[in-house]
Scaffold this active site. Structure first.
Site, PDB file in Angstrom:
ATOM      1  N   ASN A   1       0.866  -1.189   0.000  1.00 57.04           N
ATOM      2  CA  ASN A   1       0.000   0.000   0.000  1.00 57.04           C
ATOM      3  C   ASN A   1       0.901   1.238   0.000  1.00 57.04           C
ATOM      4  O   ASN A   1       2.105   1.130   0.210  1.00 57.04           O
ATOM      5  CB  ASN A   1      -0.941  -0.039   1.223  1.00 57.04           C
ATOM      6  CG  ASN A   1      -0.156  -0.046   2.520  1.00 57.04           C
ATOM      7  OD1 ASN A   1       0.515   0.922   2.855  1.00 57.04           O
ATOM      8  ND2 ASN A   1      -0.196  -1.156   3.250  1.00 57.04           N
TER       9      ASN A   1
ATOM     10  N   ASP B   1      -3.685  -6.518   5.265  1.00 55.03           N
ATOM     11  CA  ASP B   1      -4.629  -7.422   5.917  1.00 55.03           C
ATOM     12  C   ASP B   1      -4.646  -8.802   5.271  1.00 55.03           C
ATOM     13  O   ASP B   1      -5.106  -9.758   5.867  1.00 55.03           O
ATOM     14  CB  ASP B   1      -6.038  -6.823   5.877  1.00 55.03           C
ATOM     15  CG  ASP B   1      -6.151  -5.613   6.797  1.00 55.03           C
ATOM     16  OD1 ASP B   1      -5.505  -5.623   7.858  1.00 55.03           O
ATOM     17  OD2 ASP B   1      -6.866  -4.655   6.446  1.00 55.03           O
TER      18      ASP B   1
ATOM     19  N   LYS C   1     -12.684   0.038  16.337  1.00 53.97           N
ATOM     20  CA  LYS C   1     -11.320  -0.528  16.465  1.00 53.97           C
ATOM     21  C   LYS C   1     -10.748  -0.239  17.857  1.00 53.97           C
ATOM     22  O   LYS C   1     -10.026  -1.061  18.425  1.00 53.97           O
ATOM     23  CB  LYS C   1     -10.401   0.055  15.381  1.00 53.97           C
ATOM     24  CG  LYS C   1     -10.738  -0.462  13.991  1.00 53.97           C
ATOM     25  CD  LYS C   1      -9.965   0.248  12.895  1.00 53.97           C
ATOM     26  CE  LYS C   1     -10.574  -0.096  11.525  1.00 53.97           C
ATOM     27  NZ  LYS C   1      -9.944   0.598  10.413  1.00 53.97           N
TER      28      LYS C   1
ATOM     29  N   LYS D   1      -9.734  -3.632  19.703  1.00 51.82           N
ATOM     30  CA  LYS D   1      -8.287  -3.864  19.859  1.00 51.82           C
ATOM     31  C   LYS D   1      -7.797  -3.426  21.245  1.00 51.82           C
ATOM     32  O   LYS D   1      -6.592  -3.394  21.499  1.00 51.82           O
ATOM     33  CB  LYS D   1      -7.521  -3.133  18.748  1.00 51.82           C
ATOM     34  CG  LYS D   1      -7.994  -3.553  17.332  1.00 51.82           C
ATOM     35  CD  LYS D   1      -7.093  -3.079  16.220  1.00 51.82           C
ATOM     36  CE  LYS D   1      -7.753  -3.322  14.864  1.00 51.82           C
ATOM     37  NZ  LYS D   1      -6.809  -3.527  13.771  1.00 51.82           N
TER      38      LYS D   1
HETATM   39  N1  CTP Z   1      -3.177  -3.216  12.308  1.00 52.98           N
HETATM   40  C1  CTP Z   1      -2.362  -4.235  12.738  1.00 52.98           C
HETATM   41  N2  CTP Z   1      -2.330  -5.429  12.077  1.00 52.98           N
HETATM   42  C2  CTP Z   1      -3.100  -5.633  10.993  1.00 52.98           C
HETATM   43  C3  CTP Z   1      -3.941  -4.595  10.538  1.00 52.98           C
HETATM   44  C4  CTP Z   1      -3.964  -3.398  11.228  1.00 52.98           C
HETATM   45  O1  CTP Z   1      -1.648  -4.048  13.734  1.00 52.98           O
HETATM   46  N3  CTP Z   1      -3.027  -6.792  10.365  1.00 52.98           N
HETATM   47  C5  CTP Z   1      -3.201  -1.950  13.069  1.00 52.98           C
HETATM   48  C6  CTP Z   1      -2.672  -0.735  12.305  1.00 52.98           C
HETATM   49  O2  CTP Z   1      -1.297  -0.558  12.567  1.00 52.98           O
HETATM   50  C7  CTP Z   1      -3.500   0.392  12.864  1.00 52.98           C
HETATM   51  C8  CTP Z   1      -4.803  -0.265  13.278  1.00 52.98           C
HETATM   52  O3  CTP Z   1      -4.551  -1.676  13.357  1.00 52.98           O
HETATM   53  O4  CTP Z   1      -2.932   0.944  14.050  1.00 52.98           O
HETATM   54  C9  CTP Z   1      -5.944  -0.030  12.343  1.00 52.98           C
HETATM   55  O5  CTP Z   1      -5.590  -0.423  11.039  1.00 52.98           O
HETATM   56  P1  CTP Z   1      -6.622  -0.352   9.850  1.00 52.98           P
HETATM   57  O6  CTP Z   1      -5.990  -0.888   8.608  1.00 52.98           O
HETATM   58  O7  CTP Z   1      -7.267   0.989   9.819  1.00 52.98           O
HETATM   59  O8  CTP Z   1      -7.763  -1.329  10.374  1.00 52.98           O
HETATM   60  P2  CTP Z   1      -8.042  -2.860  10.223  1.00 52.98           P
HETATM   61  O9  CTP Z   1      -8.082  -3.416  11.622  1.00 52.98           O
HETATM   62  O10 CTP Z   1      -7.109  -3.506   9.274  1.00 52.98           O
HETATM   63  O11 CTP Z   1      -9.541  -2.852   9.697  1.00 52.98           O
HETATM   64  P3  CTP Z   1     -10.131  -2.540   8.226  1.00 52.98           P
HETATM   65  O12 CTP Z   1      -9.035  -2.823   7.250  1.00 52.98           O
HETATM   66  O13 CTP Z   1     -11.269  -3.473   8.119  1.00 52.98           O
HETATM   67  O14 CTP Z   1     -10.568  -1.100   8.253  1.00 52.98           O
END
Ligand code: CTP
Length: 400
Positions: A211, A280, A339, A343
């Site tokens: 990304n 993800d 979140k 989390k």
């Molecule tokens: N994060 C993480 N590990 C992952 C995905 C996200 O530690 N595999 C952490 C990111 O570093 C950030 C937070 O979770 O601090 C939110 O990340 P974001 O990408 O916005 O959310 P997701 O939990 O991945 O949810 P979604 O993609 O469904 O919005």
């Protein structure tokens, strides 16, 4: 409250060392970030670099002797000392260090320094044996006792042909230390871990899923925490950024590597800030050979990566502070607060991405902080470097 250098009056003292050429670049960087800089040079410094270079860049006359007359009624060095927000001496020779320690005032710079009451940064640069000498080390200790900040010289090849500590650090490192004079030291004794940048999930040896995260926000937080005295570990996916000075840097590539590094480090941290844009999904299978394009169609089965922040939230102790980031294109409040809960975070920074002045790759950011107690706070558009300090201001006040 802003800790920025912009608009501050900085006096740059340049003394006679070969590294004086680096002060030209330092001056340029200070002017670029909006400081008003006045330069004082010793006569020996003028043998290495001409005052005109400093005059052109600072758009101010360089002060060289005690006996210059100016338009201002007051004596120049006293007037400059009263107006200064900070003084940086770079390079600082053994001679000026000795004079400052002893209170000697026999030229413009040393006389000016006796009248200074603002924060001072001294950047020694000299031959490594001179630097290690008892006299210089004793004088540096005296300067520390006066409350001056000292920037350790780099080790490396020196102009005199020897190798060892004595090199003036890169001007960007000195700029960082000047900025450090204006920030509170409220993280001394605290360990802070920051994750930053994207992750890369390999498809084959030459391709990956990733990304556009630049790492700018995370690196700004790591830099700011180190400036405030924290012991910082920065775990970063691949970016084009240079790690900030004074942080322990752990480079990783994939989400799995980031997870392993974070989980190995987390128990010793007091504050954990996760800005990383972790992928993800990753390819369920990684081809060991380059995938050829003969196939008309390629379908990539993907599998979920570990949610690192969720794992950290589940394991975190009550006295650890956990901060997450949520980059959203829509429905920010609902997603970010969701979140925050799922989390087990103390604070989540919501960013609406989509505009060029905020989010991925931008130098500025616009955020809303959502707290565990249900309150929230909207933060105006500002440089990421400043937002990093605003976030640390709030983290410093969080009750755990
Ligand atoms: N994060 C993480 N590990 C992952 C995905 C996200 O530690 N595999 C952490 C990111 O570093 C950030 C937070 O979770 O601090 C939110 O990340 P974001 O990408 O916005 O959310 P997701 O939990 O991945 O949810 P979604 O993609 O469904 O919005």
């Amino acid at each position: 409250m802003s800790y920025s250098i912009q608009g501050k009056n900085i006096v740059l003292g340049v003394t006679g060392g070969i590294a004086a050429y680096k002060s030209v670049e330092l001056l340029r960087l200070l002017v670029k970030v909006g400081a008003r800089v006045r330069v004082i040079m010793t006569e020996n410094a003028c043998r290495f670099v001409g005052p005109m270079t400093f005059e052109a860049l600072s758009r101010q006359r360089v002060c060289r002797t005690l006996f210059e007359t100016t338009d201002e009624a007051s004596v120049q060095h006293i007037h400059w000392a009263q107006e200064a927000s900070a003084v940086v001496i770079a390079p600082a020779t053994a001679n000026i260090i000795g004079k400052l320690a002893g209170g000697i005032a026999d030229d413009a710079l040393s006389t000016f320094m006796l009248a200074v009451t603002c924060p001072v940064l001294v950047c020694p640069a000299m031959n490594s044996d001179m630097y290690a000498s008892k006299a210089v080390q004793r004088n540096l200790q005296i300067l520390r006792d006066y409350g001056h900040a000292l920037l350790e010289p780099d080790a490396g090849e020196l102009a005199c042909g020897t190798t060892g500590p004595g090199r003036l650090p890169d001007p960007s490192v000195i700029l960082n230390a000047v900025h450090g004079l204006f920030v509170p030291k409220d993280f001394i004794g605290r360990r802070v871990m920051v994750t930053a940048g994207p992750t890369r999930e390999a498809i084959d040896p030459v391709r990956f899923i990733s990304n556009p995260s630049s790492g700018k926000m995370g690196y700004a937080i790591a830099r700011a925490a180190a400036q405030r005295g924290a012991e910082v570990t920065l775990i970063s996916g691949p970016t084009a950024m240079t790690p900030p000075p004074d942080v322990r840097f752990v480079p990783v590539t994939s989400a799995a590597e980031m997870a392993a590094a974070v989980l190995a480090e987390m128990d010793r941290q007091q504050v954990i800030i996760k800005t990383a844009a972790v992928a993800d999904f990753r390819p369920a299978e990684v081809s060991s050979l380059k995938v050829k394009k003969e196939k008309a169609e390629l379908t990539l089965p993907l599998e979920r990566t570990q949610d690192i922040l969720k794992a950290v939230g589940m394991r975190k102790q009550r006295d650890q502070i956990l901060v997450g980031f949520a980059a959203e294109t829509h429905d920010m409040e609902r997603s970010a607060t969701g979140k925050l809960k799922s989390k087990q975070l103390d604070l989540i920074v919501g960013n609406l991405i989509g505009s060029s002045d905020a989010g991925f790759c931008a130098d500025t950011n616009r955020a809303t902080f959502y707290y565990k107690d249900g309150t929230s706070e909207k933060i105006d558009l500002m440089p990421k470097a400043e937002l990093a300090h605003v976030l640390l201001d709030r983290v410093a006040k969080l009750k755990v």
